[in-house]
Enzyme design. Structure first.
Site, mmCIF file in Angstrom:
data_model
loop_
_atom_site.group_PDB
_atom_site.id
_atom_site.type_symbol
_atom_site.label_atom_id
_atom_site.label_comp_id
_atom_site.label_asym_id
_atom_site.label_seq_id
_atom_site.Cartn_x
_atom_site.Cartn_y
_atom_site.Cartn_z
ATOM 1 N N ARG A 6 0.941 -5.661 10.280
ATOM 2 C CA ARG A 6 1.520 -4.323 10.176
ATOM 3 C C ARG A 6 2.400 -4.242 8.934
ATOM 4 N NH1 ARG A 6 6.173 -2.015 9.238
ATOM 5 N NH2 ARG A 6 7.232 -3.358 10.762
ATOM 6 N N HIS B 77 1.552 -3.343 4.009
ATOM 7 C CA HIS B 77 2.168 -2.716 2.831
ATOM 8 C C HIS B 77 1.741 -3.415 1.541
ATOM 9 C CE1 HIS B 77 4.941 0.205 4.548
ATOM 10 N NE2 HIS B 77 5.442 -0.689 5.378
ATOM 11 N N HIS C 199 15.013 -8.281 12.024
ATOM 12 C CA HIS C 199 13.828 -8.208 11.163
ATOM 13 C C HIS C 199 14.306 -8.359 9.727
ATOM 14 C CE1 HIS C 199 9.849 -6.324 9.944
ATOM 15 N NE2 HIS C 199 10.570 -6.070 8.858
ATOM 16 N N HIS D 77 14.123 -9.170 5.517
ATOM 17 C CA HIS D 77 13.376 -9.131 4.260
ATOM 18 C C HIS D 77 14.062 -10.053 3.263
ATOM 19 C CE1 HIS D 77 10.201 -5.933 4.573
ATOM 20 N NE2 HIS D 77 10.849 -5.758 5.700
#
Length: 345
Positions: free
Chosen positions: A17, A21, A199, A201
């Site tokens: 998912r 990107h 989550h 990054h």
């Protein structure tokens, strides 16, 4: 209030998912089938599948996906036995009748409903409906670095009140530091009766450190992608999280070597470029700008012959968030005009 010490850490694999990107949402049927098998063997608790922006997002404006939501979900569902199938739903993009219910018909086990970190109220309809249907539903607070700890707790409590089984803080810009993770995750763990997740990054190179800090602060859900596969500098890599959890002797369902294999498989099949840090993604982390803006910022910078880092810093100053992509062009044009005036002077 309950503590989460007795709850085993759960790993949500968002490779199919969030990773979408990184390839302009062009993951194909074979990619989904092969990776779903690998995630199952690796012991991921949840595999999130779909367009990078979630259900109903495939469009000319956001980007056409190679497959429909139903095709992606069905392909993954057929491979999963122990690993649960999840989707992302963002109100305003995904609708109940047109997207959510058809996804449930494909065998989705869990829906993660996301909203900007100060707009949890927009998730009420979907969370409430899903809870009434008996579906596991979790709330996501996007761009959570932009809100204070107090505000995040207030917003998370709204999601808890709607019926969410958990709330996940999304470091959408890769702007967190371990200190901020400890403070914000810790506050939610103490202030909620439901589970808390993180989550990460990797814009500042801290995705693994931040994820481990979240676990130590009481988070019981951690999001990962194979090889960090994702937009910009990417996400917390599955294989590195697995290795660090192994060293810290933190119990999960992950199988270490199978998790390493999943990373190898992703790299050898659909990861066209392993996410890395460069001057643009690092600047994005400093400025707190959505990681997904990296590619359109580079394109705008080339088109208008301006420094992409200057675009990013201005986007950060304006507090621009996902959905405001038009501002990238606006800023690039303004910078080009300013540079032109300086040249004349």
């Amino acid at each position: 209030m309950s503590t989460h010490a007795d709850r085993q850490l759960k790993i949500c694999d968002t490779t199919l998912r969030d990773g979408n990107h990184a390839v302009s949402h062009q993951l194909g049927h074979a990619d989904i089938v092969s990776y779903a098998k690998a995630a199952e063997l690796a012991g991921a608790d949840l595999l999130e599948v779909g367009h990078g922006n979630g259900l109903g997002a495939s469009s000319i404006q956001i980007g056409r996906a190679a497959l429909t939501d139903a095709q992606m979900l069905t392909a993954a569902r057929d491979q999963l036995r122990q690993t649960r199938l999840g989707v992302l739903s963002i109100p305003g993009i995904a609708t109940v009748e047109g997207d959510l219910k058809p996804a449930l018909d494909c065998g989705v086990d869990e829906v993660r409903v996301g909203a900007h970190c100060t707009e949890a109220d927009v998730t009420r309809q979907q969370i409430t409906m899903l809870r009434e249907l008996g579906v596991t539903v979790k709330g996501l607070l996007l761009m959570s670095h932009m809100a204070s700890t107090r505000t995040l707790l207030e917003q998370a409590r709204l999601m808890q009140g709607y019926g969410a089984h958990a709330v996940i803080l999304m470091d959408s810009a890769g702007a967190y530091t371990p200190t901020a993770v400890d403070e914000k995750v810790g506050a939610l763990v103490e202030g909620l009766d439901i589970e808390v997740g993180f989550h990460g990054h990797n814009n500042l190179g801290l995705s693994v450190m931040n994820s481990m800090a979240a676990v130590k602060a009481g988070a019981t859900i951690v999001d990962v992608t194979a090889r960090g596969f994702g937009a910009g500098a990417g996400n917390a890599p599955l294989e590195l999280i697995a290795a660090n959890l192994h060293l810290e002797q933190i119990e999960t369902k992950l199988q270490l070597f199978a998790a390493l294999d999943a990373g190898d498989l992703a790299e050898s099949t659909f990861v066209k470029r392993i996410p890395t840090n460069d001057s643009v993604t690092i600047t994005s982390g400093i400025a707190g700008v959505f990681s997904g803006f990296s590619a359109p910022t580079r394109r705008a910078a080339e088109r208008f012959q301006v420094d992409p880092r200057h675009i990013v810093m201005e986007l950060g100053r304006r507090g621009v968030v996902a959905g405001q992509e038009d501002t990238i062009i606006e800023v690039a044009m303004e910078l080009a005009e300013k540079n032109s005036l300086l040249d004349v002077a």
